[in-house]
Every structure is written in C-alpha cells, then in structure tokens.
Motif scaffolding. Structure first.
Motif, PDB file in Angstrom:
ATOM      1  N   LEU A  62     -13.666  22.638  57.497  1.00  0.00           N
ATOM      2  CA  LEU A  62     -14.268  23.874  57.004  1.00  0.00           C
ATOM      3  C   LEU A  62     -13.821  25.103  57.789  1.00  0.00           C
ATOM      4  O   LEU A  62     -14.262  26.207  57.509  1.00  0.00           O
ATOM      5  N   ALA A  63     -12.925  24.904  58.752  1.00  0.00           N
ATOM      6  CA  ALA A  63     -12.365  25.982  59.586  1.00  0.00           C
ATOM      7  C   ALA A  63     -13.432  26.667  60.445  1.00  0.00           C
ATOM      8  O   ALA A  63     -13.364  27.857  60.696  1.00  0.00           O
ATOM      9  N   PHE A  64     -14.438  25.904  60.898  1.00  0.00           N
ATOM     10  CA  PHE A  64     -15.413  26.431  61.842  1.00  0.00           C
ATOM     11  C   PHE A  64     -14.805  26.386  63.231  1.00  0.00           C
ATOM     12  O   PHE A  64     -14.063  25.463  63.558  1.00  0.00           O
ATOM     13  N   ASP A  65     -15.138  27.366  64.050  1.00  0.00           N
ATOM     14  CA  ASP A  65     -14.598  27.418  65.402  1.00  0.00           C
ATOM     15  C   ASP A  65     -15.050  26.246  66.256  1.00  0.00           C
ATOM     16  O   ASP A  65     -14.284  25.682  67.016  1.00  0.00           O
ATOM     17  N   LYS A  66     -16.322  25.896  66.148  1.00  0.00           N
ATOM     18  CA  LYS A  66     -16.827  24.781  66.945  1.00  0.00           C
ATOM     19  C   LYS A  66     -18.046  24.182  66.277  1.00  0.00           C
ATOM     20  O   LYS A  66     -18.762  24.839  65.528  1.00  0.00           O
ATOM     21  N   ALA A  67     -18.284  22.917  66.574  1.00  0.00           N
ATOM     22  CA  ALA A  67     -19.462  22.226  66.063  1.00  0.00           C
ATOM     23  C   ALA A  67     -20.537  22.247  67.146  1.00  0.00           C
ATOM     24  O   ALA A  67     -20.260  21.929  68.292  1.00  0.00           O
ATOM     25  N   THR A  68     -21.743  22.653  66.784  1.00  0.00           N
ATOM     26  CA  THR A  68     -22.854  22.658  67.731  1.00  0.00           C
ATOM     27  C   THR A  68     -24.090  22.100  67.048  1.00  0.00           C
ATOM     28  O   THR A  68     -24.185  22.072  65.828  1.00  0.00           O
ATOM     29  N   GLU A  69     -25.075  21.685  67.831  1.00  0.00           N
ATOM     30  CA  GLU A  69     -26.347  21.202  67.280  1.00  0.00           C
ATOM     31  C   GLU A  69     -27.014  22.281  66.432  1.00  0.00           C
ATOM     32  O   GLU A  69     -27.672  21.994  65.452  1.00  0.00           O
ATOM     33  N   ALA A  70     -26.850  23.564  66.834  1.00  0.00           N
ATOM     34  CA  ALA A  70     -27.503  24.660  66.114  1.00  0.00           C
ATOM     35  C   ALA A  70     -26.891  24.910  64.739  1.00  0.00           C
ATOM     36  O   ALA A  70     -27.506  25.537  63.893  1.00  0.00           O
ATOM     37  N   THR A  71     -25.675  24.410  64.505  1.00  0.00           N
ATOM     38  CA  THR A  71     -25.024  24.677  63.218  1.00  0.00           C
ATOM     39  C   THR A  71     -24.812  23.416  62.395  1.00  0.00           C
ATOM     40  O   THR A  71     -24.089  23.446  61.405  1.00  0.00           O
ATOM     41  N   ALA A  72     -25.452  22.324  62.778  1.00  0.00           N
ATOM     42  CA  ALA A  72     -25.286  21.076  62.034  1.00  0.00           C
ATOM     43  C   ALA A  72     -26.622  20.354  61.918  1.00  0.00           C
ATOM     44  O   ALA A  72     -27.455  20.432  62.818  1.00  0.00           O
ATOM     45  N   ASP A  73     -26.816  19.661  60.821  1.00  0.00           N
ATOM     46  CA  ASP A  73     -28.037  18.896  60.604  1.00  0.00           C
ATOM     47  C   ASP A  73     -27.954  17.493  61.186  1.00  0.00           C
ATOM     48  O   ASP A  73     -28.931  16.774  61.179  1.00  0.00           O
ATOM     49  N   GLY A  74     -26.822  17.055  61.635  1.00  0.00           N
ATOM     50  CA  GLY A  74     -26.613  15.649  61.940  1.00  0.00           C
ATOM     51  C   GLY A  74     -26.145  14.986  60.657  1.00  0.00           C
ATOM     52  O   GLY A  74     -26.040  15.621  59.606  1.00  0.00           O
ATOM     53  N   LEU A  75     -25.843  13.727  60.701  1.00  0.00           N
ATOM     54  CA  LEU A  75     -25.402  13.019  59.497  1.00  0.00           C
ATOM     55  C   LEU A  75     -26.605  12.346  58.851  1.00  0.00           C
ATOM     56  O   LEU A  75     -27.282  11.528  59.475  1.00  0.00           O
ATOM     57  N   GLN A  76     -26.863  12.715  57.625  1.00  0.00           N
ATOM     58  CA  GLN A  76     -27.969  12.129  56.875  1.00  0.00           C
ATOM     59  C   GLN A  76     -27.444  10.912  56.122  1.00  0.00           C
ATOM     60  O   GLN A  76     -26.440  10.994  55.424  1.00  0.00           O
ATOM     61  N   ILE A  77     -28.113   9.794  56.295  1.00  0.00           N
ATOM     62  CA  ILE A  77     -27.747   8.564  55.595  1.00  0.00           C
ATOM     63  C   ILE A  77     -28.824   8.313  54.545  1.00  0.00           C
ATOM     64  O   ILE A  77     -30.018   8.292  54.869  1.00  0.00           O
ATOM     65  N   VAL A  78     -28.414   8.143  53.296  1.00  0.00           N
ATOM     66  CA  VAL A  78     -29.365   7.879  52.210  1.00  0.00           C
ATOM     67  C   VAL A  78     -29.049   6.514  51.619  1.00  0.00           C
ATOM     68  O   VAL A  78     -27.896   6.209  51.325  1.00  0.00           O
ATOM     69  N   LYS A  79     -30.079   5.707  51.461  1.00  0.00           N
ATOM     70  CA  LYS A  79     -29.924   4.352  50.909  1.00  0.00           C
ATOM     71  C   LYS A  79     -30.661   4.296  49.570  1.00  0.00           C
ATOM     72  O   LYS A  79     -31.849   4.598  49.489  1.00  0.00           O
ATOM     73  N   TYR A  80     -29.919   3.914  48.528  1.00  0.00           N
ATOM     74  CA  TYR A  80     -30.503   3.788  47.196  1.00  0.00           C
ATOM     75  C   TYR A  80     -30.565   2.327  46.789  1.00  0.00           C
ATOM     76  O   TYR A  80     -29.635   1.574  47.030  1.00  0.00           O
ATOM     77  N   LYS A  81     -31.657   1.946  46.129  1.00  0.00           N
ATOM     78  CA  LYS A  81     -31.784   0.614  45.548  1.00  0.00           C
ATOM     79  C   LYS A  81     -31.272   0.667  44.110  1.00  0.00           C
ATOM     80  O   LYS A  81     -30.903   1.730  43.614  1.00  0.00           O
ATOM     81  N   LYS A  82     -31.263  -0.469  43.436  1.00  0.00           N
ATOM     82  CA  LYS A  82     -30.690  -0.555  42.085  1.00  0.00           C
ATOM     83  C   LYS A  82     -31.222   0.494  41.117  1.00  0.00           C
ATOM     84  O   LYS A  82     -30.482   1.029  40.321  1.00  0.00           O
ATOM     85  N   THR A  83     -32.494   0.804  41.132  1.00  0.00           N
ATOM     86  CA  THR A  83     -33.078   1.735  40.156  1.00  0.00           C
ATOM     87  C   THR A  83     -33.116   3.174  40.655  1.00  0.00           C
ATOM     88  O   THR A  83     -33.668   4.042  39.987  1.00  0.00           O
ATOM     89  N   GLU A  84     -32.531   3.442  41.815  1.00  0.00           N
ATOM     90  CA  GLU A  84     -32.560   4.783  42.406  1.00  0.00           C
ATOM     91  C   GLU A  84     -31.176   5.419  42.340  1.00  0.00           C
ATOM     92  O   GLU A  84     -30.179   4.719  42.222  1.00  0.00           O
ATOM     93  N   ALA A  85     -31.137   6.759  42.431  1.00  0.00           N
ATOM     94  CA  ALA A  85     -29.855   7.452  42.339  1.00  0.00           C
ATOM     95  C   ALA A  85     -29.961   8.842  42.962  1.00  0.00           C
ATOM     96  O   ALA A  85     -31.052   9.394  43.106  1.00  0.00           O
ATOM     97  N   TYR A  86     -28.822   9.382  43.316  1.00  0.00           N
ATOM     98  CA  TYR A  86     -28.745  10.764  43.783  1.00  0.00           C
ATOM     99  C   TYR A  86     -29.077  11.704  42.630  1.00  0.00           C
ATOM    100  O   TYR A  86     -28.565  11.543  41.523  1.00  0.00           O
ATOM    101  N   THR A  87     -29.938  12.676  42.878  1.00  0.00           N
ATOM    102  CA  THR A  87     -30.277  13.682  41.886  1.00  0.00           C
ATOM    103  C   THR A  87     -29.734  15.024  42.365  1.00  0.00           C
ATOM    104  O   THR A  87     -30.103  15.472  43.460  1.00  0.00           O
ATOM    105  N   PRO A  88     -28.837  15.651  41.612  1.00  0.00           N
ATOM    106  CA  PRO A  88     -28.327  16.966  42.041  1.00  0.00           C
ATOM    107  C   PRO A  88     -29.481  17.948  42.276  1.00  0.00           C
ATOM    108  O   PRO A  88     -30.444  17.984  41.509  1.00  0.00           O
ATOM    109  N   HIS A  89     -29.382  18.713  43.351  1.00  0.00           N
ATOM    110  CA  HIS A  89     -30.424  19.663  43.718  1.00  0.00           C
ATOM    111  C   HIS A  89     -29.834  20.737  44.619  1.00  0.00           C
ATOM    112  O   HIS A  89     -28.727  20.576  45.135  1.00  0.00           O
ATOM    113  N   LEU A  90     -30.561  21.810  44.807  1.00  0.00           N
ATOM    114  CA  LEU A  90     -30.137  22.890  45.691  1.00  0.00           C
ATOM    115  C   LEU A  90     -30.856  22.753  47.019  1.00  0.00           C
ATOM    116  O   LEU A  90     -32.041  22.441  47.065  1.00  0.00           O
TER     117      LEU A  90
END
Length: 138
Positions: free
Chosen positions: A74-102
């Motif tokens: 993304l051409a950011f100068d540096k990565a810091t805790e203040a500018t990142a959420d961490g990596l979010q891991i999402v686990k879906y079961k058979k009947t679940e799915a990602y829903t587009p959202h803002l």
C-alpha cells in the motif's frame, strides 16, 4: 478491488491458523463475530448480518511479516500498532458466509477521516482479504 496471488505463503497461513486456534486472550480468541467493539477485540454487539467467529493475531513472525508486506504493497512508510488492526481471522461453518459491509465510523461536526486504529479504532483505509481454505471448489 483487485486480486493478488501468492501474497501469503502456505507456511504463514498455517502458522496464523495455529496461533488463532491456540489463542486464549478473551479479546483475541475466536468468538462469535461482533460489530462496534474496540480495536482488536470481540466486545461489541451481535449482528444478524455477521456470521462466523473471528479472532485477532497481533504478534508472531508470520503476522508481522504479512502485515509489513501489506503495508509495503500500500506504499505506507511504516507499519505501526497505531495504524493497523492486527490480522483478523474469521472462521465460517457450512451455513455461514462473508457478508459485504462497510467498515467506517462517522465523526459528528468534522470532515476529517480518522485512520488511527489506536484506542476504539477508526475508519479503515484498506481491507486486505485472504481466503484461506483447503477446499477445491465452493
């Protein structure tokens, strides 16, 4: 919207999945997906639009390497805790799915966007989605 291949290695993916399975911190472990919580936590409210469980990986070599790679892309100068959420891991079961959202927060009486993720969080500059699966199709 664009697609990139090979942004995360199989070993990094495996390490992140192991870390989230072993996570015990209540605000980082896999829990039912919430909305409106603080940064890096599952302390918001349940939403009928969100399915699955999510957790956060903030440390470890794989998380740091992938995070830095994304910041460089993304051409950011540096990565810091203040500018990142961490990596979010999402686990879906058979009947679940990602829903587009803002993912944004409105700030009354201001036209400035808040990209600072420290504290409660802020407006997201970018979302990088890795689809991790061993399923051939579907």
């Amino acid at each position: 919207l664009f697609e990139l291949s090979n942004l995360i290695s199989f070993d990094e993916m495996s390490d992140l999945l192991e870390r989230i399975k072993d996570e015990t911190h209540p605000e980082r472990r896999l829990s039912p997906s919430m909305v409106g919580g603080t940064q890096g936590g599952n302390n918001g409210r349940r939403s009928t639009l969100r399915t699955g469980e999510n957790g956060w990986v903030h440390d470890g070599k794989s998380a740091l390497d992938v995070g830095l790679r994304v910041f460089n892309m993304l051409a950011f100068d540096k990565a810091t805790e203040a500018t990142a959420d961490g990596l979010q891991i999402v686990k879906y079961k058979k009947t679940e799915a990602y829903t587009p959202h803002l993912d944004y927060q409105s700030r009354p009486n201001t036209t400035r966007y808040n990209y600072d993720s420290a504290g409660r969080g802020g407006n997201r500059y970018a979302t990088i989605l890795f689809y991790l699966t061993d399923v051939a199709e579907g």
